[in-house]
Scaffold this active site. Structure first.
Site, PDB file in Angstrom:
ATOM      1  N   ARG A  16     -63.707 -65.186  16.996  1.00 46.71           N
ATOM      2  CA  ARG A  16     -65.175 -65.096  17.098  1.00 46.71           C
ATOM      3  C   ARG A  16     -65.672 -66.411  17.671  1.00 46.71           C
ATOM      4  NH1 ARG A  16     -70.160 -65.487  17.498  1.00 46.71           N
ATOM      5  NH2 ARG A  16     -71.669 -64.314  16.232  1.00 46.71           N
ATOM      6  N   ASP A  74     -74.595 -66.094  19.656  1.00 52.07           N
ATOM      7  CA  ASP A  74     -74.799 -64.742  19.139  1.00 52.07           C
ATOM      8  C   ASP A  74     -75.168 -63.855  20.316  1.00 52.07           C
ATOM      9  OD1 ASP A  74     -74.645 -63.016  17.070  1.00 52.07           O
ATOM     10  OD2 ASP A  74     -76.533 -63.581  16.112  1.00 52.07           O
ATOM     11  N   GLU A  88     -75.458 -57.010  20.477  1.00 52.36           N
ATOM     12  CA  GLU A  88     -74.487 -56.139  19.827  1.00 52.36           C
ATOM     13  C   GLU A  88     -74.314 -54.837  20.612  1.00 52.36           C
ATOM     14  OE1 GLU A  88     -72.669 -56.724  17.057  1.00 52.36           O
ATOM     15  OE2 GLU A  88     -73.465 -58.772  16.987  1.00 52.36           O
ATOM     16  N   ARG A 135     -62.113 -62.397  11.186  1.00 47.41           N
ATOM     17  CA  ARG A 135     -61.942 -63.036  12.482  1.00 47.41           C
ATOM     18  C   ARG A 135     -61.928 -64.560  12.292  1.00 47.41           C
ATOM     19  NH1 ARG A 135     -66.993 -60.224  15.449  1.00 47.41           N
ATOM     20  NH2 ARG A 135     -67.932 -61.314  13.670  1.00 47.41           N
TER      21      ARG A 135
END
Length: 333
Positions: free
Chosen positions: A168, A173, A176, A216
């Site tokens: 990750r 960010d 999604e 992750r």
């Protein structure tokens, strides 16, 4: 007939017979005294000889003991030196192997000690599953590239099974995608395509930081430096490149990691991207950030389901490991 010796014998006998009776009586005593003296002298000689032999034997024994001590002392030193050098060499080889040559096959091979030291690893990105995470095939040591190429990175899916680390990207960010029945966010497909074109099939450097709730490995990811080797200097931050390109936002939740750049550098890059209207900022604003998106689905329960599936997957990978592998992991963390 004239015999000279006979005359001498007669003369001696005549002389003895002519001695007084007292002197004739002393002759046997003198003979006895002489015999006793000879006996004492012989005994003293024998005693002296025995003493000399014992002394010589003691001297020889002491010389032999000293020689054995002098001969055996270097042997002991050699044995101890060999044992010490062997132990040091074994520890050194073990450290070098664990630090530079042992592959971290999956995320489960990344132990708490590795995370505590925030170790840097190099590897090849085999696949990009989402716009902020990917699969890394760890390539430690040398032998992966020419002119000393004798190791290879698998390309088939069956060869890569349980051989990659799920990474990750820290500090960013991304929008999604559609997972677990959820709708995708705007610009998720474009962000994923950008990341694939940037790193898929290429070498990256990862500083392993921590393990997230999906098992992750959260890592500070950098690209290879353009000129110098990666073990001398670090390249550009992948997270910063994503934010500058408008394919992601600064991750500001708890446990955020930004590497050596710091949060301010990430926010500055995000502001520049927003002003330039790059990527997801092409309309000047973002309707719903990835953090808000995940928070909304967490309240509805779908994110909890995704987290449970990630935990179940990690437990499944642990259960597949045989007893020998678990023992080796304990011995070689």
């Amino acid at each position: 007939m004239h015999l000279p010796w006979r005359q001498k014998q007669q003369t001696s006998e005549e002389y003895t017979s002519s001695l007084p009776s007292e002197q004739r009586a002393l002759s046997p005593r003198w003979s006895a005294t002489k015999d006793t003296f000879k006996t004492h002298v012989a005994a003293a000689q024998a005693n002296t000889k025995s003493t000399l032999q014992e002394y010589n034997a003691k001297v020889q024994n002491r010389l032999r003991a000293k020689a054995y001590e002098l001969w055996s002392r270097p042997v002991a030193y050699l044995v101890l030196s060999g044992f010490f050098l062997g132990s040091v060499s074994t520890l050194g080889v073990t450290f070098v192997y664990r630090r530079y040559f042992r592959r971290l096959r999956t995320a489960e091979w990344v132990t708490p000690d590795v995370l505590r030291r925030k170790r840097w690893v190099r590897g090849v990105v085999t696949s990009v599953g989402d716009a902020d995470n990917f699969r890394l095939y760890h390539t430690p040591g040398f032998g992966w590239r020419w002119p000393l190429k004798f190791r290879r990175v698998p390309i088939l899916s069956k060869e890569l099974k349980e051989q990659t680390i799920h990474v990750r990207i820290a500090g960013v960010d991304a929008p999604e995608g559609s997972h677990f029945g959820r709708e995708a966010q705007p610009y998720a497909v474009e962000s994923l395509a950008w990341l694939k074109g940037m790193i898929e099939g290429r070498i990256v450097y990862c500083q392993l930081v921590r393990r997230d709730q999906y098992s992750r490995i959260v890592s500070v990811v950098t690209l290879p430096p353009p000129f110098l080797p990666g073990w001398l200097t670090t390249g550009r931050s992948l997270a910063l490149e994503m934010i500058r390109a408008g394919t992601g936002l600064t991750y500001e939740q708890a446990g955020a990691e930004y590497g050596k750049y710091g949060k301010d550098e990430f926010l500055k890059a995000e502001a520049e991207s927003r002003v330039a209207r790059r990527g997801m900022w092409k309309h000047g604003t973002v309707g719903e950030t990835p953090a808000q998106y995940k928070r909304r689905h967490a309240q509805s329960g779908t994110d909890v389901e995704a987290q449970a599936q990630g935990t179940a997957k990690a437990e499944k990978e642990n259960s597949k490991e045989g007893g020998l592998r678990r023992i080796l992991k304990r011995l070689w963390p």
